[in-house]
Design an enzyme around this catalytic site. Structure first.
Site, PDB file in Angstrom:
ATOM      1  N   THR A  72       0.834  -1.204   0.000  1.00 15.09           N
ATOM      2  CA  THR A  72       0.000   0.000   0.000  1.00 15.09           C
ATOM      3  C   THR A  72       0.873   1.260   0.000  1.00 15.09           C
ATOM      4  O   THR A  72       0.609   2.203  -0.758  1.00 15.09           O
ATOM      5  CB  THR A  72      -0.937  -0.010   1.227  1.00 15.09           C
ATOM      6  N   SER A 198       5.232  -6.479  -2.360  1.00 15.94           N
ATOM      7  CA  SER A 198       4.979  -6.585  -0.914  1.00 15.94           C
ATOM      8  C   SER A 198       5.569  -7.876  -0.355  1.00 15.94           C
ATOM      9  O   SER A 198       5.426  -8.949  -0.967  1.00 15.94           O
ATOM     10  CB  SER A 198       3.467  -6.565  -0.681  1.00 15.94           C
ATOM     11  N   HIS A 200       4.835  -9.783   2.334  1.00 17.20           N
ATOM     12  CA  HIS A 200       4.043 -10.883   2.890  1.00 17.20           C
ATOM     13  C   HIS A 200       3.300 -11.695   1.838  1.00 17.20           C
ATOM     14  O   HIS A 200       2.640 -12.680   2.157  1.00 17.20           O
ATOM     15  CB  HIS A 200       3.092 -10.375   3.988  1.00 17.20           C
ATOM     16  N   THR A 236      14.179   5.073  10.100  1.00 17.81           N
ATOM     17  CA  THR A 236      15.159   4.013  10.359  1.00 17.81           C
ATOM     18  C   THR A 236      14.664   2.693   9.781  1.00 17.81           C
ATOM     19  O   THR A 236      13.496   2.332   9.944  1.00 17.81           O
ATOM     20  CB  THR A 236      15.420   3.891  11.881  1.00 17.81           C
ATOM     21  N   CYS A 324     -17.725  -7.305   3.043  1.00 16.89           N
ATOM     22  CA  CYS A 324     -18.744  -7.060   4.050  1.00 16.89           C
ATOM     23  C   CYS A 324     -18.784  -5.571   4.367  1.00 16.89           C
ATOM     24  O   CYS A 324     -18.044  -5.091   5.213  1.00 16.89           O
ATOM     25  CB  CYS A 324     -18.420  -7.867   5.293  1.00 16.89           C
TER      26      CYS A 324
HETATM   27  N1  PLP Z   1      -2.057  -4.548  -4.224  1.00 18.38           N
HETATM   28  C1  PLP Z   1      -2.563  -5.782  -4.392  1.00 18.38           C
HETATM   29  C2  PLP Z   1      -2.874  -6.247  -5.771  1.00 18.38           C
HETATM   30  C3  PLP Z   1      -2.791  -6.590  -3.286  1.00 18.38           C
HETATM   31  O1  PLP Z   1      -3.313  -7.803  -3.470  1.00 18.38           O
HETATM   32  C4  PLP Z   1      -2.481  -6.095  -2.002  1.00 18.38           C
HETATM   33  C5  PLP Z   1      -2.772  -6.906  -0.809  1.00 18.38           C
HETATM   34  O2  PLP Z   1      -3.662  -7.729  -0.796  1.00 18.38           O
HETATM   35  C6  PLP Z   1      -1.940  -4.807  -1.883  1.00 18.38           C
HETATM   36  C7  PLP Z   1      -1.735  -4.063  -3.013  1.00 18.38           C
HETATM   37  C8  PLP Z   1      -1.586  -4.225  -0.553  1.00 18.38           C
HETATM   38  O3  PLP Z   1      -0.396  -4.789  -0.071  1.00 18.38           O
HETATM   39  P1  PLP Z   1      -0.042  -4.661   1.483  1.00 18.38           P
HETATM   40  O4  PLP Z   1      -0.945  -5.591   2.211  1.00 18.38           O
HETATM   41  O5  PLP Z   1       1.396  -5.074   1.581  1.00 18.38           O
HETATM   42  O6  PLP Z   1      -0.246  -3.243   1.853  1.00 18.38           O
END
Ligand code: PLP
Length: 387
Positions: A72, A198, A200, A236, A324
């Site tokens: 994000t 990202s 995770h 940092t 939801c």
């Molecule tokens: N963009 C896409 C296509 C995603 O699937 C996601 C998370 O599901 C994000 C952005 C946001 O990533 P983060 O959770 O690392 O902020």
């Protein structure tokens, strides 16, 4: 109860090798990477190595990688950078099926002095390229189009779009959060100006991401502060997580061929068997151009949430295609943009696999899910009416 985790587009299990790599930087090597002493400096060197690994995964140069806190933040940074460094340009383009990280920022900007164009998709989730190209304007500050969709898994023709935008001199950002580590990405070949990823989503830790900024792209920092990230993002460094993302990137590169063979085969087996065993079932999205790990399956005349709850009782973790919002189960904006009929959108379930899924797990879902759908349909007035 054993957990069968097929919700990897939501987040992924941290790879044991990643955790191992991170632990020393949470325990003993706590120095500040910016410090003059060797104790801190060694953390800085390890971060640089991680940056090299992240860059390598997408065919970039390490200087083009800015570490962020998540996908994000990468998306926001890219979009604000384009806007702030092109102050005369007031037009923005994105698609109707972006993640809220892009979609909601575009909606905010459209209420605050910018014109935003949202490119539609067809019933298979494919982007309307003619619409996109015909809306390019002299004052378009940025086009932000995701590389692959998180719900349908549909892959967008980023290479083709990048060629057109390069010719027009328009900044092109792609949210590649779902694409990185699942399909090959080589930014030496594909001319995007900025790309988000990202940690995770690639078996790395949560709370870390990266933004690729092509050398020469006009840039303006989102977090203004210290000199970190060559002055492009103050704060940092989250050392252990960055080091974890570096290791995850290395592993993702090593495992790319597996994504396109073993994981794709398991996904196809799951999808084919569900379609075969459950009547009135369809796949949302273009089956040809899709991430190898994702399938969005619509079971008509059942509530996705009810399916999730019953699967949950068996330890199966997946996602529905509903959001939801304010108490009502609205189909997601992605399925709505694709025009998926109401009765199918409501019963849509996204399965997203990873290298940790096994054939036994897929077989378990194939055995357990059809009776769940039958049970729910027997309780559904809509199903009875449709017969
Ligand atoms: N963009 C896409 C296509 C995603 O699937 C996601 C998370 O599901 C994000 C952005 C946001 O990533 P983060 O959770 O690392 O902020």
């Amino acid at each position: 109860m054993k957990v069968i985790y097929v919700d990897n587009n939501a987040t992924t299990k941290i790879a044991p090798e990643v955790l191992e790599e991170m632990l020393p930087y949470l325990r003993e090597f706590y120095g500040n990477p910016s410090s003059m002493h060797t104790f801190g400096g060694q953390v800085g060197s390890k971060i640089n190595q991680a940056r090299e690994n992240i860059a390598e995964l997408i065919g970039a140069n390490h200087e083009e990688i800015i570490i962020t806190s998540c996908g994000t933040e990468s998306d926001s940074t890219a979009i604000w950078a384009a806007i702030l460094s092109n102050p005369g340009k007031k037009h923005l383009i994105t698609s109707k099926v972006e993640h809220p990280a892009v979609k909601n920022l575009f909606e905010y900007l459209s209420k605050n002095g910018y014109r935003a164009t949202f490119v539609p998709v067809d019933s298979k989730g494919r982007l309307d390229l003619d619409f996109l190209y015909s809306h390019l304007a002299d004052d378009t500050a940025i086009v932000s189009i995701m590389w692959a969709n998180n719900e349908s898994g549909v892959i967008f023709p980023v290479e083709e779009i990048s060629g057109v935008l390069k010719e027009r001199g328009i900044v092109f950002h792609t949210d590649a959060v779902q694409a990185v580590g699942k399909i090959p990405i080589d930014l030496k070949r594909v001319h995007v100006d900025m790309l988000s990823l990202s940690g995770h989503k690639v078996h790395g830790p949560k709370g870390v991401g990266a933004l690729y900024v092509r050398k020469g792209t006009k840039f303006s920092p989102f977090l203004i502060g210290g000199h970190q990230e060559a002055g492009r993002r103050g704060g940092t460094e989250n050392a252990a997580s960055i080091i974890g993302l570096g290791k995850a990137s290395q592993l993702a590169a090593d495992h790319l061929p597996e994504k396109n063979t073993r994981i794709r085969r398991l996904r196809d087996k799951l999808e084919d068997e569900l379609l075969k065993r459950v009547p009135n079932t369809m796949v949302n999205g273009d089956k040809e151009n899709r991430l190898p790990n994702t399938t969005s399956v619509a079971f008509e005349y059942v509530e996705g949430e009810s399916i999730l709850l019953l699967m949950n009782e068996l330890g199966i973790c997946a996602s529905s295609g509903s959001a939801c919002t304010s108490g009502s189960l609205e189909p997601s904006h992605v399925l709505r943009a694709m025009g998926v009929p109401f009765t199918a959108a409501h019963g849509s379930i996204r399965f997203s696999l990873s290298k940790y899924n096994t054939e036994e797990e897929v077989d378990f879902i194939i055995e357990q899910l059809p009776p769940i759908i039958e049970r729910l349909r027997n309780m559904s007035p809509f199903w009875k009416k449709s017969r």
